[in-house]
Write a protein that holds these residues in place. Structure first.
Motif, PDB file in Angstrom:
ATOM      1  N   GLN A  88       0.833  -1.205   0.000  1.00  0.00           N
ATOM      2  CA  GLN A  88       0.000   0.000   0.000  1.00  0.00           C
ATOM      3  C   GLN A  88       0.869   1.257   0.000  1.00  0.00           C
ATOM      4  N   GLU A 134       3.885   1.518  -1.190  1.00  0.00           N
ATOM      5  CA  GLU A 134       4.495   1.653  -2.519  1.00  0.00           C
ATOM      6  C   GLU A 134       3.531   2.300  -3.513  1.00  0.00           C
ATOM      7  N   ARG A 135       2.274   1.890  -3.494  1.00  0.00           N
ATOM      8  CA  ARG A 135       1.294   2.476  -4.414  1.00  0.00           C
ATOM      9  C   ARG A 135       1.085   3.964  -4.106  1.00  0.00           C
ATOM     10  N   LEU A 136       1.065   4.294  -2.811  1.00  0.00           N
ATOM     11  CA  LEU A 136       0.922   5.693  -2.417  1.00  0.00           C
ATOM     12  C   LEU A 136       2.118   6.509  -2.890  1.00  0.00           C
ATOM     13  N   ASP A 137       3.297   5.954  -2.788  1.00  0.00           N
ATOM     14  CA  ASP A 137       4.499   6.676  -3.202  1.00  0.00           C
ATOM     15  C   ASP A 137       4.545   6.851  -4.720  1.00  0.00           C
ATOM     16  N   GLN A 138       4.039   5.853  -5.470  1.00  0.00           N
ATOM     17  CA  GLN A 138       4.001   5.983  -6.921  1.00  0.00           C
ATOM     18  C   GLN A 138       3.073   7.121  -7.357  1.00  0.00           C
ATOM     19  N   ARG A 139       2.000   7.343  -6.611  1.00  0.00           N
ATOM     20  CA  ARG A 139       1.041   8.386  -6.973  1.00  0.00           C
ATOM     21  C   ARG A 139       1.511   9.773  -6.535  1.00  0.00           C
ATOM     22  N   SER A 140       2.077   9.858  -5.329  1.00  0.00           N
ATOM     23  CA  SER A 140       2.336  11.179  -4.759  1.00  0.00           C
ATOM     24  C   SER A 140       3.794  11.457  -4.408  1.00  0.00           C
ATOM     25  N   ARG A 141       4.679  10.452  -4.632  1.00  0.00           N
ATOM     26  CA  ARG A 141       6.101  10.607  -4.286  1.00  0.00           C
ATOM     27  C   ARG A 141       6.250  11.056  -2.832  1.00  0.00           C
TER      28      ARG A 141
END
Length: 299
Positions: free
Chosen positions: A255, A257-264
């Motif tokens: 989860q 990782e997905r958040l970081d892909q969207r918002s860095r």
């Protein structure tokens, strides 16, 4: 045919037996044999020494079985004599090769082995020596091999250093099973991850491989903190905190990782990310300091 003895004056005289010719002396004579014996070596060759050892040890075993404790003492005395005999023939410890150990572990392994120069090589108890080496914290398993005439090989499998565990004001190096390596100085392992808290050493082998699969997160992590011996907090180098659930850590990190892909988010920074609830990811932004008002002209 039997010959009758001659009769002379009424008395019987036996005929003299034929005289045998003297046996021929061996060629070379005594002087030549003595010179040849003087040229022959007096010591045993290594091959003959080993053959003699096998025979004497077999005899010692037979005596031990037949006479009990007296035989054991006799066998021990024979063994000591053999050690000295083999040492005189050149079977001494001149070289010790330690294989598979890091430079920091070599000194502790050599100290546990207790070997010394010119020690009788064939008299060493290899099983006892292996047990002593395996008592060293660095060593996972060991194998001892004799290389005649003068070399002993100590081959070890060293424990993998997993992390530095900090608890009760002290730091210890732990291996891949969470066991403390007593001889390892934690100050020399600054590149290892830092694990903090009670129960951290025991459970670190479970969580660290999961985090290591995410190099970006691993590179930003300062310490892995065990909370109430139930779950983990990831303390980041910039002071932020990631709270993991008591179970399902891998899913929680996916989860993130997905958040970081969207918002860095890992690059922009945050104060806290709460992943304890699998249905909700709570992010607390980093508090921004208010900008000071520009100075008033002429003030």
């Amino acid at each position: 045919m039997r010959m009758a003895g001659a009769v002379r004056g009424g008395s019987r005289v036996q005929a003299k037996p034929p005289v045998k010719a003297p046996a021929k002396a061996p060629r070379g004579g005594p002087a030549r044999r003595s010179a040849k014996a003087a040229r022959e070596p007096h010591g045993l060759s290594p091959k003959l020494a080993l053959i003699g050892a096998a025979a004497i040890l077999a005899l010692a075993l037979s005596v031990t079985l037949a006479t009990g404790h007296r035989g054991e003492r006799l066998a021990s005395n024979i063994g000591g004599a053999l050690d000295n005999r083999f040492a005189a023939a050149g079977f001494r410890v001149r070289h010790v090769e330690v294989q598979g150990a890091s430079p920091m572990a070599r000194a502790d392994i050599a100290r546990a082995a207790g070997l010394y120069q010119d020690q009788p090589l064939l008299g060493l108890d290899l099983n006892a020596l292996r047990r002593h080496v395996e008592q060293v914290g660095w060593v996972k398993e060991a194998r001892i091999v004799r290389l005649l005439p003068d070399t002993l090989v100590v081959a070890v499998v060293e424990r993998h250093q997993l992390a530095v565990w900090q608890h009760a004001g002290r730091q210890h190096v732990i291996d891949e099973h969470g066991k403390v390596i007593p001889e390892a100085d934690a100050r020399r392992f600054t590149a290892l991850p830092l694990v903090v808290g009670e129960g951290g050493a025991e459970h670190a082998p479970e969580i660290l491989p999961v985090i290591a699969q995410r190099p970006k997160l691993m590179g930003r992590m300062d310490a892995l903190v065990r909370v109430d011996d139930r779950r983990w907090d990831l303390r980041m180098k910039d002071g932020s905190l990631i709270q993991l659930p008591a179970s399902g850590e891998d899913d929680a990190l996916m989860q993130l990782e997905r958040l970081d892909q969207r918002s860095r988010i890992l690059e922009l920074g945050f104060d806290r990310i709460d992943l304890r609830n699998p249905d909700v990811v709570a992010v607390r932004p980093r508090q921004r300091l208010p900008l000071s008002p520009p100075p008033v002209a002429g003030a």
